[in-house]
Write an enzyme that holds these catalytic residues in place. Structure first.
Site, PDB file in Angstrom:
ATOM      1  N   GLU A   1     -11.440  -3.104  -2.962  1.00  0.00           N
ATOM      2  CA  GLU A   1     -10.345  -2.238  -3.402  1.00  0.00           C
ATOM      3  C   GLU A   1     -10.132  -2.447  -4.891  1.00  0.00           C
ATOM      4  OE1 GLU A   1      -6.985  -3.020  -0.433  1.00  0.00           O
ATOM      5  OE2 GLU A   1      -8.592  -4.311   0.252  1.00  0.00           O
TER       6      GLU A   1
ATOM      7  N   HIS B   1       0.799  -1.231   0.000  1.00  0.00           N
ATOM      8  CA  HIS B   1       0.000   0.000   0.000  1.00  0.00           C
ATOM      9  C   HIS B   1       0.835   1.287   0.000  1.00  0.00           C
ATOM     10  CE1 HIS B   1      -3.535  -2.375   0.171  1.00  0.00           C
ATOM     11  NE2 HIS B   1      -3.633  -2.542   1.474  1.00  0.00           N
TER      12      HIS B   1
ATOM     13  N   HIS C   1      -9.491   2.254   0.505  1.00  0.00           N
ATOM     14  CA  HIS C   1      -9.547   1.101   1.392  1.00  0.00           C
ATOM     15  C   HIS C   1     -10.738   1.197   2.357  1.00  0.00           C
ATOM     16  CE1 HIS C   1      -8.019  -2.454   3.261  1.00  0.00           C
ATOM     17  NE2 HIS C   1      -6.788  -2.335   2.769  1.00  0.00           N
TER      18      HIS C   1
HETATM   19  C1  GLA Z   1      -5.379  -5.295   1.764  1.00  0.00           C
HETATM   20  C2  GLA Z   1      -4.462  -6.454   1.790  1.00  0.00           C
HETATM   21  C3  GLA Z   1      -4.631  -7.157   3.090  1.00  0.00           C
HETATM   22  C4  GLA Z   1      -4.347  -6.238   4.251  1.00  0.00           C
HETATM   23  C5  GLA Z   1      -5.238  -5.050   4.171  1.00  0.00           C
HETATM   24  C6  GLA Z   1      -4.905  -4.044   5.245  1.00  0.00           C
HETATM   25  O1  GLA Z   1      -6.690  -5.711   1.668  1.00  0.00           O
HETATM   26  O2  GLA Z   1      -4.644  -7.332   0.715  1.00  0.00           O
HETATM   27  O3  GLA Z   1      -3.795  -8.267   3.126  1.00  0.00           O
HETATM   28  O4  GLA Z   1      -3.026  -5.822   4.226  1.00  0.00           O
HETATM   29  O5  GLA Z   1      -5.136  -4.452   2.894  1.00  0.00           O
HETATM   30  O6  GLA Z   1      -4.917  -4.592   6.520  1.00  0.00           O
END
Ligand code: GLA
Length: 372
Positions: free
Chosen positions: A311, A98, A172
């Site tokens: 996402e 991220h 997110h």
């Molecule tokens: C995304 C990732 C997850 C986790 C979340 C945040 O969805 O794929 O594995 O890292 O973000 O907690």
């Protein structure tokens, strides 16, 4: 820009739907939509303050420059290697997640509020300097949140660069159509995806893009999440993702443009949400890492499986996978991406099934009208 004090902004439409977001990370602290009872319902989990969202699963934040994981310590572009901070996966499966240590979710953005053609807007802009978090090029980013007059949260992403780089922006948001009073077991999910990107133990794509057929990731028909969670301790795919869904689904799109990607509905509140996107993929994440220790809104406690994130994105690790759709952005080109979370209510009139003995899949109490 990091020294600027974050501020909250609210926009709302004529129906009363409202969105409140912080200049910190574009974090949405509240999204209220009209329900079947005519009242406004909260649809997102949230922490007591936006500052707490980073450490609690990037809750409701803008993600960049690159959503999800990049393996191998970084990526190469035109023969030059760009090292990225290894901010996830520990010693065993290090990766960049991220956007790195200080991704877009931790930056303070310039915010402008204005009346757009489809409804009130908040525009978030920021110049991400050349080399920020290891990514090449000065990246200008503009993300617009619109609360449309027909009760959707629309997000338009735009970016330009002055050097070849990669970009994969997303949001997110942790959706819980019950206002965050219990987990999402009674929610129903449907995803327009026949394939997913298979991952290794570090949740890094292996390059295979298998069919969902016969797996716990076959969400092509409406599926009650409680039934998925009940399998999570035994099922290999769900177990590998910390006991739930945390996978990149490749959407069955037939043409470019804004297309339906997923449905999410709650048989208890009677709220329904449809996801539309221009992106090729969506990471569906059932908040498997959320714990009861989340400093939630006053009087609330959250935990594992208390929300679903949709996402929208290009596949994880695309910069290291030539076979995946490219995330490269060159000077002169414009990165554009749009995602719409459209809200409505379940039909209450013409279904006799009540969900108990019906093909609709929505479960007990459903009045969707899609059954027999
Ligand atoms: C995304 C990732 C997850 C986790 C979340 C945040 O969805 O794929 O594995 O890292 O973000 O907690």
């Amino acid at each position: 820009m990091g020294h600027m004090k974050p501020k909250l902004y609210t926009i709302s439409n004529a129906a009363g739907m409202s969105l409140t977001a912080s200049s910190l990370g574009g974090i949405v602290t509240s999204l209220k939509v009209p329900g079947p009872d005519g009242k406004l319902h909260e649809t997102l989990l949230a922490c007591r303050s936006a500052e707490l969202h980073h450490g609690n699963g990037y809750m409701n934040a803008l993600i960049g420059r690159f959503g999800n994981r990049i393996s191998g310590g970084g990526f190469s572009l035109d023969g030059e290697f760009h090292a990225l901070a290894q901010n996830s996966g520990g010693k065993k499966h290090p990766c960049s997640l991220h956007g790195g240590e200080t991704g877009f979710d931790r930056c303070v953005w310039n915010v402008e509020k204005y009346a757009g053609a489809e409804g009130p807007c908040l525009a978030f802009t920021r110049l991400s300097p050349d080399g920020e978090e290891g990514y090449p090029g000065n990246l200008f980013v503009r993300v617009v949140y619109t609360v449309t007059e027909d009760n959707a949260w629309r997000i338009d992403y735009l970016a330009t660069t002055d050097k070849p780089t990669v970009a994969n922006l997303t949001q997110h948001a942790y959706f819980n159509l019950n206002g965050g009073v219990r987990d999402v077991s009674e929610h129903v999910v449907q995803v327009d995806a026949s394939r997913y990107t298979a991952v290794d133990a570090g949740l890094i794509p292996t390059g295979e893009v298998p069919s969902v057929e016969g797996t716990a990731l076959d969400l092509r028909a409406p599926t009650r999440l409680g039934d998925v969670f009940a399998r999570a301790g035994r099922d290999k795919l769900l177990k590998g993702a910390s006991g739930g869904i945390d996978h990149n689904f490749v959407l069955d799109r037939t043409a470019p443009g804004l297309a339906h990607a997923a449905d999410f509905l709650d048989t208890e509140s009677g709220l329904a949400m449809q996801v539309y996107t221009t992106e090729p993929c969506v990471q569906v994440y059932t908040a498997n890492f959320l714990t009861e220790a989340v400093p939630a809104r006053a009087g609330q406690t959250y935990g594992k499986h208390w929300a679903v994130c949709f996402e929208t994105q290009h596949a994880p690790d695309s910069p290291n996978r030539a076979s995946f759709a490219s995330t490269r952005l060159d000077p002169g080109d414009v990165y554009r991406s749009t995602t719409v979370y459209a809200f409505g209510t379940l039909e209450t009139d013409d279904c006799d099934c009540r969900g108990d003995d019906c093909d609709c899949g929505h479960g007990h109490g459903c009045r969707c009208g899609n059954g027999k």
